[in-house]
Structure formats: structure tokens, C-alpha cells
Design an enzyme around this catalytic site. Sequence first.
Site, PDB file in Angstrom:
ATOM      1  N   LYS A  84     -23.997 -41.849 -29.789  1.00  0.00           N
ATOM      2  CA  LYS A  84     -25.126 -42.773 -29.930  1.00  0.00           C
ATOM      3  C   LYS A  84     -25.625 -42.896 -31.370  1.00  0.00           C
ATOM      4  O   LYS A  84     -26.373 -43.822 -31.679  1.00  0.00           O
ATOM      5  CB  LYS A  84     -26.245 -42.347 -28.989  1.00  0.00           C
ATOM      6  N   SER A  87     -22.923 -37.521 -26.160  1.00  0.00           N
ATOM      7  CA  SER A  87     -23.942 -38.480 -26.612  1.00  0.00           C
ATOM      8  C   SER A  87     -24.153 -38.512 -28.117  1.00  0.00           C
ATOM      9  O   SER A  87     -24.943 -39.331 -28.596  1.00  0.00           O
ATOM     10  CB  SER A  87     -25.279 -38.184 -25.917  1.00  0.00           C
ATOM     11  N   SER A 116     -31.880 -40.607 -24.825  1.00  0.00           N
ATOM     12  CA  SER A 116     -30.423 -40.604 -24.632  1.00  0.00           C
ATOM     13  C   SER A 116     -30.009 -41.453 -23.435  1.00  0.00           C
ATOM     14  O   SER A 116     -29.090 -41.114 -22.683  1.00  0.00           O
ATOM     15  CB  SER A 116     -29.897 -39.178 -24.463  1.00  0.00           C
TER      16      SER A 116
END
Length: 447
Positions: free
Chosen positions: A68, A65, A123
Site C-alpha cells: 500500500k 500490506s 489498511s
Amino acid sequence: KTVMSSLLVFLLITTQAALATDASPTTLTMPDPPTLTAKAALVMEIDSEQELFGKNIHERLPMASITKVMTTLIALEAGDLDVPVTANASAFVGLTDDGSTLGIVAGETLPFRDLLYCIMVASANEACNIVAEHVSGSVDAFVARMNERAAELGCKDTNFMNTHGLHDDNHYSSAYDLYLITREAMKHPEFMEIANTTSKAIPPTNKFDTERTFFTTNHLISKRKLSGYIYHLAQGIKTGHHSKAGYCLVSSASNQDMKLITVVLGAAFEDDTYKSFTETKALMEWSFQAFGYRQILGTAEPIASVPVSLGENADEVIVVPKAKVMALIPKSLDLSEITRTINIYNSGIAVAPIEKGQQLGDITLTYKDNNLGTVPLEADFKVERSEAEHAKTQFFSILKQPWVRYIGIGALVFLVGYIILSGLRNANRQKSRVRGNYRGRNKRRPK
């Protein structure tokens, strides 16, 4: 002149000796960096762009993640954060049931800004695709822009296959590339505001009647979910984890003049401890303990005595730095280890008149091939010009001019020619005089 020059040299030597005494080696020792389980790690100081710690910084690894950060950067560069965005059903294609989510549903409308909080704080994977379709029209087009933007930032070991970081063998980055991406994102004030948020409430929407509150996954800045990891100097930024990537964390911290970006990829979970947090904290503490901004050059420091041509009151002038130099260096560093390269213009000789503050050269400071700064060197006092010396120099300078040589050669040729022609003329006159006298005597008759 000789007395003045000797005095200046004496002052220069004694001042440098005093400075050398002040810069005597410190008793501090450089602390050892922490031992890491992470596959790759990097600590960069933002303002100086200096690497303070590095481990496999260019190795291509899955980053989960942490992806992101780039998704949010592209979104922030797209424009209006307050426009309402409606989630399309296509935004949920390819998402796994066990991935992180906020439970956004197809047809739900949220402010664009709130979606960025969903991405960076909660997230939420679906929020990434919703933003992507809003910005670029499709997820594929948005991912293409992510890769294009990475190349623009100088990333050489990065390839995005999606917006959220779910595993794909061709989805990877490096610690150094993630630093480049994060540094660019931090230029947007909204990014750090979002990335450093510990909790966020989403108001009711057209699909939900109640407020939804979520909390950060970054335990370095919040102990709401897990205690024991918080670090008071940390600010943001993003966590990441899946089975292939291990535990990842990009963070930042500020302490006095130092501003850090840290990247940890592929850290372990050992002894009930998330090493991505503990190792990031250890790297930050070590960096602040081991490094600091120090003055390595002052404006009152005499650097060199420069010979002066045509000086009236001195035949040397002392040069000093125009500005002080602050550099991020180890706190234990002996300043004598810093290399000074002095460059005096005009082949090392200054020509009077010289005004106080006139730039006569520069000095470059380096440590282990790192350029710590280059500043001009300026005259510490005024030197008047000797008009007699100047006139003499001008005279000899004129004599060295090509046109003077040509005139001299021409004059010499003219003089030689004149002498030769005069000689020939005189010779002809002598011949004419002798020949005339002889004939005259032969023609003379007796009376």
C-alpha cells in the site's frame, strides 16, 4: 625562500602531529547489531543513502500490506486529493472476507484524501481498489503503473499483482526495493502526514449517517490497541501481515541529524510478541547508538605542502580544505582509518602568482570503499611571482617553441648556403684574375 619553505614545512608537520594527537583512537566499542527472526531487514540513512544494517536485502519475499506504500505513492502523484470518489462494485472483486477493511460499500462517495487515510492507517483493501479505478480507470491499469513506477525507481526484485498485498505467488518485493519506494513516497509531505496518523475520523457519507473512527495498525507509534511496542523516535509508516508473508513493517525515525528508513519482512510472532515491532525498534536503537554524523575534515587543517614554481616569497604553499566534511560513520571509528586521497593539479606543482583561496587540488575521503566526500584544496596564503624567474622561464619557453626551431634551422641553412655561395664566388673571382693576367703578358709587345 629556503628559510620560508623550511618554516612552512615545520608548521605543517607540527600541526598535523597535533591533529593526529587529537584524533587518537576512542575507547568506544561498536555495539553488536540485534539478532532478528525476520527473513530480511534493512536500515538506511536517508540523507547519506548509507546502509547501516542489511539482511537478505535483495531477497524476493511477499510483503503483504506494505504494498500500500506504492499504491499511495501513485495516488499522490495523480493529483487532486480533495475530489470526491464513488466506489464501484468492481472494486470489491477478488477481496477476501478475512482481509482488512473499513466497510466501504459500492456507491459510497468519499473524498480522495480520506481514502488514502483508509489505505495507510486502517489498511483497508477495498480503498486501494477504489483509488486504483479512480486514478487509472481499472485495477489492472493501476497495477501496471505500479510496476512501471517501481522500475523507474530502480527496483529490480519487485512485481505487483494487486493494489493491496493479498497473497499471490507472483506478488513480491525486497527490503531494498521497498526502501526505494518508501523514500520516494516520503518526498510528498502528505504521505508522512497520513502515514504518521494514529487515528482518523471519516465524516458521514451518502451511505453512512454516523462518523467512522479508525486507528493505526502501527503499534510503534500508538499504544491505543497494543502497548509495549511504542518507540518515541518512530514516524509511520506501514504494517503488513498474512500467513505467507509473516509480520512486516516499514518505518522511519529521526534523531538529531540522522533520518532512518527501516524495513523488516517475514518477522515472527513469538512469546506473545510481534517481532516486526520489537525488531524494528531494536534496529533503530542500535543505529542511533552505533552511528552518528562526525566531522572528519576541518577547514583549518593543513593537508599538504605544494611546491611552487616562480615564487617570489616562497617556493611552497600549504593547502587547506575549502569546506569541512561531515560523514555518517560508526561512533567508535578511529578517524585514522579513513583513507585520504590527495590530488594536486598541474602534476603536483603550483605556478605563481597564487592568490589565497585559489584552488590547487582536491581531497577525497573514503572508508571501506564508501566515498565520504570530496572537497577542493585551496592555497592558505598568497605567493607573489618572481618577475626575473618569470622572464627567464618565458625566454626558455620561447626557445622550445616549434616555430623557433624552424627559424633556427632556416637561418642555419641560409648561413651555410651563404657561406658556400660566397666561397664559390670568391673562387671564381680568383680564377678570372689569374687567367686575365696571363693573357695580358702574352699580348704585350716590345717597344
